[in-house]
Design an enzyme around this catalytic site. Structure first.
Site, PDB file in Angstrom:
ATOM      1  N   HIS A  61     -18.607   6.825  -9.901  1.00 37.90           N
ATOM      2  CA  HIS A  61     -18.837   7.459  -8.599  1.00 37.90           C
ATOM      3  C   HIS A  61     -18.131   8.794  -8.574  1.00 37.90           C
ATOM      4  CE1 HIS A  61     -18.940   8.082  -4.229  1.00 37.90           C
ATOM      5  NE2 HIS A  61     -19.963   7.246  -4.243  1.00 37.90           N
ATOM      6  N   GLU A  64     -24.450   0.829  -5.609  1.00 33.17           N
ATOM      7  CA  GLU A  64     -25.865   0.625  -5.933  1.00 33.17           C
ATOM      8  C   GLU A  64     -26.119  -0.647  -6.732  1.00 33.17           C
ATOM      9  OE1 GLU A  64     -27.282   2.340  -4.096  1.00 33.17           O
ATOM     10  OE2 GLU A  64     -27.179   4.508  -4.346  1.00 33.17           O
TER      11      GLU A  64
HETATM   12  N1  ACO Z   1     -22.241   5.151 -17.611  1.00 35.29           N
HETATM   13  C1  ACO Z   1     -21.792   5.706 -18.751  1.00 35.29           C
HETATM   14  N2  ACO Z   1     -21.005   6.808 -18.777  1.00 35.29           N
HETATM   15  C2  ACO Z   1     -20.673   7.351 -17.615  1.00 35.29           C
HETATM   16  C3  ACO Z   1     -21.113   6.817 -16.388  1.00 35.29           C
HETATM   17  C4  ACO Z   1     -21.918   5.676 -16.412  1.00 35.29           C
HETATM   18  N3  ACO Z   1     -22.373   5.113 -15.317  1.00 35.29           N
HETATM   19  N4  ACO Z   1     -20.634   7.572 -15.382  1.00 35.29           N
HETATM   20  C5  ACO Z   1     -19.935   8.553 -15.949  1.00 35.29           C
HETATM   21  N5  ACO Z   1     -19.961   8.435 -17.301  1.00 35.29           N
HETATM   22  C6  ACO Z   1     -19.303   9.278 -18.272  1.00 35.29           C
HETATM   23  C7  ACO Z   1     -20.146  10.541 -18.543  1.00 35.29           C
HETATM   24  O1  ACO Z   1     -21.077  10.335 -19.560  1.00 35.29           O
HETATM   25  C8  ACO Z   1     -19.093  11.521 -18.924  1.00 35.29           C
HETATM   26  O2  ACO Z   1     -18.702  11.282 -20.246  1.00 35.29           O
HETATM   27  P1  ACO Z   1     -18.215  12.487 -21.200  1.00 35.29           P
HETATM   28  O3  ACO Z   1     -17.020  13.080 -20.506  1.00 35.29           O
HETATM   29  O4  ACO Z   1     -17.911  11.815 -22.501  1.00 35.29           O
HETATM   30  O5  ACO Z   1     -19.371  13.438 -21.240  1.00 35.29           O
HETATM   31  C9  ACO Z   1     -17.909  11.115 -18.041  1.00 35.29           C
HETATM   32  O6  ACO Z   1     -18.086   9.745 -17.726  1.00 35.29           O
HETATM   33  C10 ACO Z   1     -17.845  11.936 -16.753  1.00 35.29           C
HETATM   34  O7  ACO Z   1     -19.134  12.038 -16.178  1.00 35.29           O
HETATM   35  P2  ACO Z   1     -19.375  12.842 -14.846  1.00 35.29           P
HETATM   36  O8  ACO Z   1     -20.831  12.917 -14.574  1.00 35.29           O
HETATM   37  O9  ACO Z   1     -18.610  14.117 -14.887  1.00 35.29           O
HETATM   38  O10 ACO Z   1     -18.634  11.892 -13.820  1.00 35.29           O
HETATM   39  P3  ACO Z   1     -18.767  11.913 -12.304  1.00 35.29           P
HETATM   40  O11 ACO Z   1     -17.634  11.107 -11.779  1.00 35.29           O
HETATM   41  O12 ACO Z   1     -18.907  13.269 -11.775  1.00 35.29           O
HETATM   42  O13 ACO Z   1     -20.163  11.174 -12.096  1.00 35.29           O
HETATM   43  C11 ACO Z   1     -21.867   9.757 -11.306  1.00 35.29           C
HETATM   44  C12 ACO Z   1     -20.457  10.343 -11.050  1.00 35.29           C
HETATM   45  C13 ACO Z   1     -22.896  10.903 -11.314  1.00 35.29           C
HETATM   46  C14 ACO Z   1     -22.198   8.803 -10.167  1.00 35.29           C
HETATM   47  C15 ACO Z   1     -21.866   9.029 -12.655  1.00 35.29           C
HETATM   48  O14 ACO Z   1     -20.841   8.070 -12.689  1.00 35.29           O
HETATM   49  C16 ACO Z   1     -23.222   8.382 -12.967  1.00 35.29           C
HETATM   50  O15 ACO Z   1     -24.130   9.075 -13.438  1.00 35.29           O
HETATM   51  N6  ACO Z   1     -23.374   7.026 -12.694  1.00 35.29           N
HETATM   52  C17 ACO Z   1     -24.624   6.350 -12.949  1.00 35.29           C
HETATM   53  C18 ACO Z   1     -25.639   6.620 -11.841  1.00 35.29           C
HETATM   54  C19 ACO Z   1     -25.291   5.872 -10.554  1.00 35.29           C
HETATM   55  O16 ACO Z   1     -24.958   4.694 -10.542  1.00 35.29           O
HETATM   56  N7  ACO Z   1     -25.421   6.614  -9.436  1.00 35.29           N
HETATM   57  C20 ACO Z   1     -25.128   6.101  -8.117  1.00 35.29           C
HETATM   58  C21 ACO Z   1     -23.788   6.579  -7.652  1.00 35.29           C
HETATM   59  S1  ACO Z   1     -23.323   5.855  -6.109  1.00 35.29           S
HETATM   60  C22 ACO Z   1     -24.108   6.748  -4.944  1.00 35.29           C
HETATM   61  O17 ACO Z   1     -24.607   7.836  -5.193  1.00 35.29           O
HETATM   62  C23 ACO Z   1     -24.272   6.163  -3.558  1.00 35.29           C
END
Ligand code: ACO
Length: 346
Positions: free
Chosen positions: A250, A308
C-alpha cells in the site's frame, strides 16, 4: 523530487484520518474496526453527512428518505438497457446513468448526494440484469441499503448475514482521504459545479485499473493457485517474473491495512457460517505464503495485505460478480463532496 502529488497537502478534511505508520484509520472520529462491523450503512452515511451518529428517530427517517429515492428516472433505465445491449463495461454504464440523476431536479448538494447514494445500487443492479437478459427487479423500500443492492442483483431477498457482510464492506471503504477519484470530484465541486457532475467525474477516475482494479486480479490469483500446495510455486514464479502480487502493499500503510483486518473478520464470519469453507481456507493459505515470500524477496520493504485482498474474497462470497467489484465500491456513502470542512490533512 516527488511523483504526482506525493507529499503535497492538497486539501484538509475532518472526515477520515489515515495513519499509515501505525496502521490506523479513523472515520469521522471512530476507529474503522469499531464502526464498520457494527453500524448500519444508514448510520454511517448519516454520520458522514451530519458529523454525528443519528438518534433512533433520525436514523429511521434517514433510512426512509434513502429508500424513497431508489427508483431511477425512465431515461436512465433506457440508457442502461442500451449500454447492456452494447456490452459496455459496468463502470461505464454507471457513469452514464449517474449523470442523468440531475435531470429535472434543482441543484442541492445534500439532496443530490442522498439521491446518488440511494440510486447507485439500483443503477448497478438494473444494468447487470439487462446485461444478463433479465428484467430489472422493482425497487423495494422495505430493505436496508445493503440488502437492497443484493436484491437488485439477484431478485432474491438476502439473509441477514449476507446483508450484514456487505454493510461491513461498504462501511469499511466509505472514506479514505484524498484518493484519485475523491480528488477528481473535489476539483469539480471546487469550480462550483454540482455534486452529480462531481460524482460522474469520480466514477470516470475510478474506472482506471490503477485505482479501482485490484480486487479482481487478487481473486484471480487465488483461483489460479487452486490448492494450498500450489501456493508456494505459483507465487514464487510470479515474483521471479517481476509481477506484483495483487492485494499486497500500500502506498500509505507501511503496516497491515486496518481495513484488511475488518474485512478478514467479516469474511471469516461469513465463510465459516455456511459459505465455501474451502475457498476461505485457500485464500488464507495464499495470503500466508504471499506474505512469507514478500518478506523473503523484499526484505527492505514492508509489504502487507491490503484492503483489496479481502474485498475480493468477501464480495465473491456474497455472489457479487467480479465485473461488479468496482461498481459495488461506488455504492458506499460519498460524503466528501457535501462537507469538505477543514480539519486533519488528507
Ligand atoms: N508484489 C510484489 N512486489 C511489490 C508489491 C507487490 N504487491 N508491492 C510493491 N512491491 C515492490 C515493487 O516491485 C518494488 O520493488 P523494487 O524496489 O525491487 O523495484 C517495491 O516493492 C516498491 O514498490 P512501489 O511501487 O514503489 O511501492 P509503493 O508502496 O509505492 O506501492 C502499491 C504501493 C502501488 C499499492 C504496490 O504495493 C502494488 O502495486 N500493489 C499491488 C496492487 C494492489 O494491490 N493495489 C491495491 C492497493 S490498495 C488500494 O488502492 C485501495
Amino acid at each position: 523530487m516527488t511523483e504526482g502529488l506525493e507529499g503535497v497537502v492538497a486539501a484538509a478534511t475532518r472526515l477520515s484520518h489515515v495513519d499509515g505508520e501505525a496502521g490506523r484509520l479513523t472515520l469521522a472520529g471512530y476507529a474503522v474496526e469499531d464502526l464498520a462491523p457494527h453500524a448500519s450503512f444508514e448510520e454511517v452515511a448519516y454520520l458522514f453527512l451530519h458529523s454525528r451518529l443519528p438518534e433512533p428517530t433520525e436514523r429511521a427517517r434517514f433510512a426512509q428518505e434513502l429508500a424513497g429515492r431508489r427508483a431511477l428516472p425512465r431515461v436512465a433505465i433506457e440508457v442502461l438497457s442500451e449500454a447492456a445491449a452494447a456490452n459496455a463495461p459496468p463502470i461505464d454504464a454507471l457513469r452514464m446513468a449517474v449523470s442523468l440523476l440531475s435531470l429535472g431536479r434543482e441543484e442541492n448538494p445534500l439532496d443530490d448526494a442522498i439521491t446518488a447514494i440511494a440510486s447507485f445500487p439500483t443503477i448497478v443492479g438494473t444494468y447487470w440484469r439487462f446485461r444478463n437478459g433479465e428484467p430489472p427487479v422493482p425497487v423495494r423500500s422495505d430493505l436496508s441499503h445493503a440488502a437492497h443492492y443484493l436484491h437488485q442483483l439477484s431478485g432474491a431477498e438476502p439473509s441477514c448475514e449476507r446483508a450484514r457482510a456487505l454493510e461491513t464492506y461498504l462501511n469499511t471503504v466509505c472514506d479514505h482521504g484524498l484518493n484519485a477519484s475523491t480528488f477528481a470530484a473535489r476539483v469539480i465541486v471546487s469550480t462550483r459545479s454540482d455534486v452529480i457532475s462531481a460524482i460522474t467525474g469520480a466514477v470516470g477516475a475510478l474506472k482506471g485499473p490503477l485505482h479501482g482494479g485490484a480486487p479482481g486480479p487478487a481473486l484471480q490469483m487465488v483461483f489460479e493457485i487452486g490448492s494450498p500446495e500450489r501456493a508456494e510455486s505459483v507465487i514464487r514464479a510470479k515474483l521471479d517474473r517481476g509481477e506484483r502480487l495483487m492485494g499486497f502493499g500500500h502506498r500509505i500503510y507501511r503496516v497491515r491495512d486496518p481495513r484488511a483486518d475488518v474485512l478478514a473478520q467479516a469474511a471469516a464470519q461469513f465463510y465459516l457460517s455456511g459459505g465455501d469453507r474451502r475457498l476461505y481456507d485457500l485464500a488464507r493459505s495464499v495470503e500466508a505464503t504471499a506474505l512469507r515470500l514478500l518478506r523473503e524477496r523484499k526484505a527492505d520493504r514492508r509489504l502487507e495485505t491490503n484492503v483489496e485482498f479481502y474485498t475480493a474474497l468477501l464480495l465473491y462470497g456474497l455472489g457479487v460478480p467480479v465485473d461488479l467489484f468496482t461498481p459495488t465500491f461506488c455504492c458506499r456513502a460519498r460524503p466528501r463532496l457535501v462537507c469538505p470542512l477543514p480539519g486533519a490533512t488528507a
